[in-house]
Design an enzyme around this catalytic site. Structure first.
Site, PDB file in Angstrom:
ATOM      1  N   TYR A 107       2.232   4.943  -2.540  1.00 26.77           N
ATOM      2  CA  TYR A 107       0.974   4.838  -3.291  1.00 26.77           C
ATOM      3  C   TYR A 107       0.722   6.096  -4.123  1.00 26.77           C
ATOM      4  CZ  TYR A 107      -3.995   4.005  -4.138  1.00 26.77           C
ATOM      5  OH  TYR A 107      -5.213   3.810  -4.727  1.00 26.77           O
ATOM      6  N   GLU A 141      -4.664  -7.246  -4.884  1.00 23.24           N
ATOM      7  CA  GLU A 141      -5.181  -6.559  -6.073  1.00 23.24           C
ATOM      8  C   GLU A 141      -4.696  -7.174  -7.378  1.00 23.24           C
ATOM      9  OE1 GLU A 141      -2.072  -2.846  -5.971  1.00 23.24           O
ATOM     10  OE2 GLU A 141      -3.133  -3.510  -4.183  1.00 23.24           O
ATOM     11  N   ASP A 172      -5.967  -2.668  -3.429  1.00 22.30           N
ATOM     12  CA  ASP A 172      -5.387  -1.342  -3.568  1.00 22.30           C
ATOM     13  C   ASP A 172      -6.017  -0.413  -2.538  1.00 22.30           C
ATOM     14  OD1 ASP A 172      -3.655   0.371  -4.727  1.00 22.30           O
ATOM     15  OD2 ASP A 172      -4.740   0.626  -6.602  1.00 22.30           O
TER      16      ASP A 172
END
Length: 642
Positions: A305, A7, A103
């Site tokens: 996350y 990402e 992501d």
């Protein structure tokens, strides 16, 4: 050769080091059978209107609605972006397999899939799906790579969301700007931003037009304890005075005195919204700031996350809990009592059914370093919450006392903390002042003198939104919900996603539709005027927009078809354009009728007639006239001057 696309460059560097791709090239790393490259945010985006046809280049009511027969994507016109895309495109053509290391969420999936689609990838696709960026998590992720097709529905939902935002945003913004925008002022309309603004404006109007009313309450003090009348508010002072006269000079009797032991459970783990709410309340951090700091902590491997909408952990995390706790060096005094026995496992913490893509935000156990003071605050909030959920419940004693005087009933209540349990994590112990039960022990039937009084009060307007309460309102589509479990059930119908709500609020600030005064969020005149122009309920309603959000979630779950969703969008946009185009609104002539001076002759006053507004200077030849709206049909106005 296996191609990994991360990402951002920093993540690519971490992955390359773990995979042994140690040779640095221009735009990627290579080695040990791997090439590791990266995006940096969106490299691709949906095409703009003028990319489809020249006639959509200029803003014109006659070209609306703009509905492409098929949506296309393009590389963002930026030198650095184009260079990196060409690198990815070249690597895609020469590799044997692509591993999507983007992501691990809907937006991350969309970013990568658009790039791969534009690069015409036909190679087998795998997916790295991890909840933290620790070395252990990355290694585990590569040992159990998933099929890229497993995330087709996630991509479909993200793509549908983007197309929906394009259809509504592009058409409605042009539509309202061309129809009602004065001095070429752009009126920005959005699927989530407009109902959010509507909530703020509605609250602002309630506050602005609130008329306080007096009311009276009766209270009395007996044995240094204040009791409130069970009758509550009195709208008339005479009624309160009548009760006061009846109980003055009479004895006060204790009717009942009960103590009931109870338990208070620790607050649940954080999802992104609840973390943003907590940090706004405790530190005054904006939702956007909290997201950025938590993202930074994630990239520094300190927390998992962040863009999550669940407050639960999956069962497979339970065996790792003790290891994470033992590594929290700065919190060892709090952690040690937990490590001596079996870690508590409850449904309030572990529930596979309530975990989809990712689990709640928790610390990874990596020792924090290189973080600033505000990031430390966010990290501390996350870590203490993680520790607290494994502590025993807090034991309390709830006391309720009922009394009466001259037949009029009174009540008081209090709470005593018997054993702090999880509250220890937040600095409470048995010696804390908050644990002292200051209420005397009463006996049923005891009587004595008391001091009754009348309290004169005023009704209060609703509170202004803060970022904390606005986030909650967005989460529950405008419903006022305090209960955690009920709020959890309503999440699928909330407006926006946890990862986008902060940006929506920031967009409203940036466009000057709202302002912040201390913690209060207020609608500006511009924001109020915009909402005043919009008559379509779908654009303003949090409930209807929440239903739309639910359909996007159903696409992700495979229970709703993309084709049906797009058809609904097209129908809605067509209807909206028709309604606004044929609306004879007061702003047709770009006139602000709140001003008393005629905008044409600059001398007369604006007067109200039976079917129109007109100028009082009509005798001197001013023919300024603006018709009323009449059932959305164009009428020939007949102005009758005052």
């Amino acid at each position: 050769m296996k191609l990994c696309i991360a990402e951002k460059p920093s993540v690519a560097k971490e992955i390359a080091a773990i995979l042994g791709a140690k040779s640095r090239k221009d735009g990627y790393f290579e080695g040990n059978g791997y090439q590791v490259t990266w995006t940096f945010g969106h490299l691709c985006t949906l095409k703009t209107p003028d990319d489809y046809t020249e006639k959509w280049k200029s803003w014109n009511l006659n070209t609306l609605p703009m509905i492409p027969s098929q949506f296309g994507i393009k590389v963002i016109p930026d030198g650095g972006v184009k260079k990196q895309f060409k690198t990815i495109e070249k690597l895609v053509k020469s590799c044997d397999e692509v591993i999507n290391c983007g992501d691990a969420g809907q937006e991350g999936e969309l970013i990568q899939r658009w790039v791969l689609a534009k690069a015409r990838n036909r190679k087998p696709l795998k997916r790295l799906w991890i909840s933290s960026l620790t070395e252990e998590a990355i290694k585990e992720g590569f040992q159990s790579l998933k099929e890229g097709s497993d995330f087709d529905r996630l991509y479909a939902a993200g793509s549908s969301r983007a197309i929906g935002d394009w259809l509504l945003g592009m058409n409605a913004t042009r539509l309202y700007t061309l129809k009602y925008g004065r001095n070429r002022q752009v009126l920005s309309i959005g699927r989530v931003q407009t109902p959010t603004l509507a909530m703020i404006v509605r609250r602002q109007n309630e506050i602005d037009h609130f008329v306080p009313e007096n009311y009276w309450e009766i209270a009395t003090v007996y044995r240094d304890t204040e009791f409130a009348s069970a009758k509550g508010k009195f709208k008339k002072k005479e009624a309160a005075e009548k009760v006061l006269a009846a109980i003055t000079g009479q004895e006060f009797e204790i009717v009942s005195f009960t103590k009931k032991e109870g338990k208070e459970q620790a607050p649940q783990l954080f999802d992104l919204t609840s973390l943003q709410v907590e940090c706004n309340r405790k530190f005054g951090f904006s939702a956007d700031d909290t997201l950025k700091m938590t993202q930074s902590l994630y990239e520094k491997k300190l927390v998992t996350y962040p863009r999550v909408d669940t407050r639960y952990l999956s069962d497979d995390i339970y065996p790792k809990v003790k290891g994470i706790l033992s590594k929290l060096g700065h919190y060892q005094q709090l952690v040690q009592p937990l490590l001596g026995g079996k870690i508590k496992k409850s449904k309030r913490v572990f529930d596979n059914k309530k975990v989809t893509d990712h689990h709640a935000i928790i610390p990874t156990g990596v020792n924090p370093s290189g973080i600033n003071a505000n990031e430390q605050k966010v990290y501390d909030v996350i870590t203490r919450r993680f520790i607290a959920v494994f502590y025993p419940e807090c034991k309390v004693s709830n006391t309720t006392v009922l009394g009466q005087s001259a037949g009029h009933k009174f009540k008081t209540s209090g709470k005593q903390i018997l054993h702090p349990g999880w509250r220890v994590v937040y600095g409470h112990d048995n010696n804390d002042d908050s644990n002292k039960d200051l209420m005397p022990n009463f006996q049923e039937g005891e009587k004595g003198e008391h001091q009754p009084k009348i309290l004169e009060k005023k009704t209060k307007p609703p509170s202004y939104y803060t970022e904390a309460s606005l986030l909650r309102a967005m989460e529950t589509a405008g419903k006022n919900v305090d209960d955690d479990e009920l709020r959890e059930l309503m999440k699928d119908n909330g407006i926006g996603r946890p990862s986008t709500r902060a940006n929506i609020i920031e967009t409203l600030f940036r466009r000057k539709y709202i302002v912040k005064e201390k913690k209060r969020i207020k609608a500006t005149d511009m924001g109020k005027q915009l909402i005043g122009l919009i008559h379509n309920d779908l654009l303003k309603s949090p409930e209807l927009t929440g239903q739309w959000e639910r359909k996007l979630r159903e696409i992700e779950l495979g229970n709703y078809q993309v084709k049906a969703f797009k058809a609904e969008l097209v129908e809605m946009v067509n209807k909206l354009v028709h309604e606004v185009k044929h609306d004879i609104h007061l702003y047709n002539n770009r006139v602000d009728l709140n001003k008393s001076t005629c905008p044409k002759c600059k001398q007369g006053r604006i007067l109200t007639g039976k079917t129109a507004y007109g100028c009082s200077n009509y005798k001197n030849g001013c023919n300024f006239l603006v018709p009323y709206i009449m059932k959305g049909v164009k009428i020939k106005p007949k102005f009758v001057h005052d």
